[in-house]
Design an enzyme around this catalytic site. Structure first.
Site, mmCIF file in Angstrom:
data_model
loop_
_atom_site.group_PDB
_atom_site.id
_atom_site.type_symbol
_atom_site.label_atom_id
_atom_site.label_comp_id
_atom_site.label_asym_id
_atom_site.label_seq_id
_atom_site.Cartn_x
_atom_site.Cartn_y
_atom_site.Cartn_z
ATOM 1 N N LYS A 101 0.851 -1.188 0.000
ATOM 2 C CA LYS A 101 0.000 0.000 0.000
ATOM 3 C C LYS A 101 0.894 1.248 0.000
ATOM 4 C CE LYS A 101 -2.081 2.895 2.925
ATOM 5 N NZ LYS A 101 -2.044 4.047 2.041
ATOM 6 N N GLU A 139 9.161 1.247 11.103
ATOM 7 C CA GLU A 139 10.199 2.253 10.806
ATOM 8 C C GLU A 139 9.526 3.607 10.959
ATOM 9 O OE1 GLU A 139 13.247 1.132 10.211
ATOM 10 O OE2 GLU A 139 12.501 -0.924 10.248
ATOM 11 N N CYS A 189 12.954 11.109 7.405
ATOM 12 C CA CYS A 189 12.942 10.562 8.776
ATOM 13 C C CYS A 189 14.271 10.781 9.467
ATOM 14 C CB CYS A 189 12.594 9.080 8.743
ATOM 15 S SG CYS A 189 13.670 8.124 7.677
ATOM 16 N N GLU A 227 8.935 15.641 16.346
ATOM 17 C CA GLU A 227 9.394 15.645 14.949
ATOM 18 C C GLU A 227 8.759 16.826 14.206
ATOM 19 O OE1 GLU A 227 8.077 12.502 12.214
ATOM 20 O OE2 GLU A 227 10.165 12.265 11.609
HETATM 21 P P1 NAD Z 1 1.776 8.411 8.025
HETATM 22 O O1 NAD Z 1 2.025 7.634 9.260
HETATM 23 O O2 NAD Z 1 0.745 9.460 8.051
HETATM 24 O O3 NAD Z 1 1.376 7.428 6.815
HETATM 25 C C1 NAD Z 1 2.184 6.334 6.433
HETATM 26 C C2 NAD Z 1 1.323 5.295 5.731
HETATM 27 O O4 NAD Z 1 0.397 4.741 6.675
HETATM 28 C C3 NAD Z 1 0.480 5.835 4.577
HETATM 29 O O5 NAD Z 1 0.474 4.884 3.547
HETATM 30 C C4 NAD Z 1 -0.907 5.964 5.211
HETATM 31 O O6 NAD Z 1 -1.953 5.861 4.282
HETATM 32 C C5 NAD Z 1 -0.925 4.783 6.156
HETATM 33 N N1 NAD Z 1 -1.842 4.916 7.297
HETATM 34 C C6 NAD Z 1 -2.274 6.056 7.891
HETATM 35 N N2 NAD Z 1 -3.078 5.753 8.942
HETATM 36 C C7 NAD Z 1 -3.146 4.399 8.999
HETATM 37 C C8 NAD Z 1 -3.811 3.476 9.867
HETATM 38 N N3 NAD Z 1 -4.553 3.902 10.895
HETATM 39 N N4 NAD Z 1 -3.651 2.153 9.640
HETATM 40 C C9 NAD Z 1 -2.893 1.719 8.635
HETATM 41 N N5 NAD Z 1 -2.245 2.529 7.769
HETATM 42 C C10 NAD Z 1 -2.365 3.862 7.955
HETATM 43 O O7 NAD Z 1 3.212 8.994 7.576
HETATM 44 P P2 NAD Z 1 3.589 9.934 6.354
HETATM 45 O O8 NAD Z 1 3.120 11.318 6.606
HETATM 46 O O9 NAD Z 1 3.214 9.287 5.070
HETATM 47 O O10 NAD Z 1 5.189 9.883 6.436
HETATM 48 C C11 NAD Z 1 5.936 10.699 7.278
HETATM 49 C C12 NAD Z 1 6.383 9.963 8.527
HETATM 50 O O11 NAD Z 1 7.071 8.780 8.180
HETATM 51 C C13 NAD Z 1 7.366 10.774 9.347
HETATM 52 O O12 NAD Z 1 7.064 10.637 10.706
HETATM 53 C C14 NAD Z 1 8.711 10.122 9.031
HETATM 54 O O13 NAD Z 1 9.697 10.287 10.023
HETATM 55 C C15 NAD Z 1 8.307 8.684 8.890
HETATM 56 N N6 NAD Z 1 9.280 7.944 8.104
HETATM 57 C C16 NAD Z 1 10.083 7.016 8.724
HETATM 58 C C17 NAD Z 1 11.068 6.353 7.995
HETATM 59 C C18 NAD Z 1 12.013 5.366 8.637
HETATM 60 O O14 NAD Z 1 12.695 4.629 7.914
HETATM 61 N N7 NAD Z 1 12.095 5.297 9.965
HETATM 62 C C19 NAD Z 1 11.207 6.617 6.637
HETATM 63 C C20 NAD Z 1 10.359 7.556 6.053
HETATM 64 C C21 NAD Z 1 9.396 8.208 6.784
#
Ligand code: NAD
Length: 508
Positions: free
Chosen positions: A160, A233, A267, A360
């Site tokens: 997804k 992650e 991140c 963050e």
């Molecule tokens: P997000 O958590 O809003 O969304 C991530 C994914 O989860 C999306 O595909 C979203 O549709 C899905 N999602 C949202 N709510 C959900 C739920 N309740 N159940 C299941 N899936 C759900 O994050 P974002 O805004 O897309 O990305 C930014 C965040 O990701 C930042 O906090 C960043 O630090 C983190 N990030 C971490 C890494 C790492 O390797 N540690 C890498 C990249 C980004």
């Protein structure tokens, strides 16, 4: 229903995809389950052959894919190559070269004398169907870092992508379709949170989630209800410690890039800078000189930073800056905000009571704080709920290494930042609120399999001395066995051994 995709720099719609209905998710997972038994039964060389083809398709279509990444995510074309295309191709190379060696069954001799005749080994078995939920900020590299090892190990995948970058998700699907993966080995589902939730609730066998700590926590709770193995992650608040002996120019260039690359929406971007008081003024003055040279998007493809992708993130960035200013911080440079454009901002006079040093921010904000002693710097760096990555800037590598050891994080780079994401060998992952699990490297492949243990007994006629029935005689024998195995007195071991040895050759 359609999911529309927009360019955050031009605000123009650039495409759309069909949304998946939550009710379709389990059906897709079931098809992936059927495909998995065939896929995992192929020889690993055959799976690798298809992955090599996928790599070659990515390379051939690099310009087209880099352009879509740029348009959909907003990042400069340069970064589409440097932080997406190149690292993904190198991950392909890494796993194509090493996966077979890493997944080879591992033979383990049992040394315990009463079991010495047993032969045993460990195999690495794919979980089955792996669910992968990804964020939008690195829409090619992050999912590929999980899809490639999942497939090589013999899993099928239900992926997804973020609802904010569905077009890059579709490109990934095209790559694997063209590479000739059997049907339902790689599957894509599109939609918002509810599709992610449906995937967590489906009968997948393992879940990889990359995204915010807030959603990661929800997923962890839902997954624990059904004991679904998950790798998380999550977010970060990475510190950079700049020592007085650091090469000032290099530290400034590196930290500027580490803070503002992808407009700070990374991140592992640097979100806190601690500078030795002796070079604090010089550091800030050089930082401002360099930050002034950067350009935002202005109509052509050569710019240094983009607009902020998610409107809600602009609110968080604003909130962090306002909170800091209300508690005594000052803007040293920048800070203009208009719609989803955020001018890079340097904040000074910051402290750990401020959100900008604790939560963050995920934007182009560089808070810089002075320190007087190394212990103080390390204490500040570790004063965080997060523990993703960190960096130390010094010419004294030995000192840098000793500081790195004391920093609580999944990775620490000395005189560099972020670039480890581009090296297949580097282990990526966090501690504390930055998540569990590891991606990339051998560890990332091992997350795709479980270890299965086998052994067989060569003495097929033997009755084991630890089997029933327990009586006075057998209890005396087991006591002797304890002495035979573990006594520190050699004579006692020998005399006990004489009592035990006949038992090892007893027939049933
Ligand atoms: P997000 O958590 O809003 O969304 C991530 C994914 O989860 C999306 O595909 C979203 O549709 C899905 N999602 C949202 N709510 C959900 C739920 N309740 N159940 C299941 N899936 C759900 O994050 P974002 O805004 O897309 O990305 C930014 C965040 O990701 C930042 O906090 C960043 O630090 C983190 N990030 C971490 C890494 C790492 O390797 N540690 C890498 C990249 C980004």
């Amino acid at each position: 229903m359609k999911l529309e995709s927009f360019n955050p720099n031009t605000h123009q719609k650039i495409g759309e995809v069909e949304k998946t209905e939550p009710s379709q998710v389990e059906e897709i997972v079931q098809k992936a389950k059927q495909a998995q038994s065939v896929w995992s039964n192929l020889k690993i060389d055959e799976r690798i052959k298809i992955l090599k083809k996928a790599k070659s398709i990515l390379y051939q279509n690099r310009d087209d894919i880099a352009k879509i990444i740029s348009e959909e995510n907003g990042k400069p074309l340069f970064e589409s190559y440097s932080t997406e295309i190149i690292p993904t191709l190198s991950l392909f190379n890494y796993y194509i070269k090493n996966a077979k060696k890493f997944l080879k069954p591992h033979y383990e001799r049992i040394k315990l004398p009463v079991m010495i005749h047993k032969k045993s080994w460990i195999e690495y078995v794919p979980y089955g169907v792996v669910g992968i939920i990804s964020p939008w900020n690195y829409p090619l590299l992050l999912p590929m870092g999980q899809i490639i090892p999942a497939l090589i190990a013999g899993n099928t995948v239900v992926f997804k992508p973020s609802e904010w970058t569905p077009l890059v998700g579709e490109k990934i699907k095209q790559i694997f379709d063209e590479a000739g993966l059997p049907e339902y080995v790689f599957n894509i589902i599109h939609g918002e949170a509810e599709i992610g939730q449906a995937l967590v609730q489906s009968s997948i066998d393992k879940l990889f989630f990359t995204g915010s700590t807030k959603v990661g926590r929800l997923i962890s709770i839902a997954a624990s209800e059904k004991l679904l193995p998950v790798s998380l992650e999550l977010g970060g608040k990475d510190p950079a410690i700049v020592l007085a002996d650091a090469d000032l120019d290099r530290a400034v260039y590196g930290i500027l890039w580490g803070s503002l690359m992808n407009a700070g929406q990374t991140c592992v971007s640097i979100e806190r800078v601690y500078v030795d008081g002796k070079i604090y003024d010089a550091f800030l003055s050089k930082l401002v000189d360099e930050i002034r040279k950067l350009n935002n998007y202005s109509g052509n493809e050569y710019y240094d930073y983009s607009n902020i992708k998610l409107p809600k993130q602009v609110d968080i960035i604003k909130e962090h800056i306002d909170d800091a200013l209300s508690k005594g911080a000052k803007i040293f440079y920048g800070g203009k905000i208009e719609n989803n454009f955020v001018q890079p901002v340097i904040l000074v006079d910051v402290n750990h009571s401020m959100k900008v040093m604790k939560e963050e921010t995920f934007g182009p904000v560089i808070p810089v704080m002075k320190f007087n002693t190394l212990d103080e710097a390390i204490e500040l760096a570790n004063d965080s709920d997060y523990g993703l990555s960190a960096s130390v800037w010094t010419k004294n590598i030995e000192l840098g290494k000793s500081i790195a050891k004391r920093i609580l994080a999944g990775s620490v780079l000395i005189n560099d930042c972020i670039s480890h994401f581009g090296a297949g060998e580097a282990v990526i992952g966090g501690i504390k609120m930055s998540g569990t699990g590891r991606v990339h490297s051998r560890s990332g492949l091992m997350e795709m399999v479980y270890e299965k243990y086998y052994n067989y007994d060569t003495l097929t006629w033997q009755k084991k001395m630890w089997w029933f029935k327990y009586d006075k005689k057998s209890t005396e024998k087991i006591k002797s066995a304890t002495d035979f195995l573990f006594s520190e007195n050699l004579l006692k071991r020998l005399t006990s051994g004489l009592k035990v040895l006949p038992e090892l050759f007893k027939k049933h």
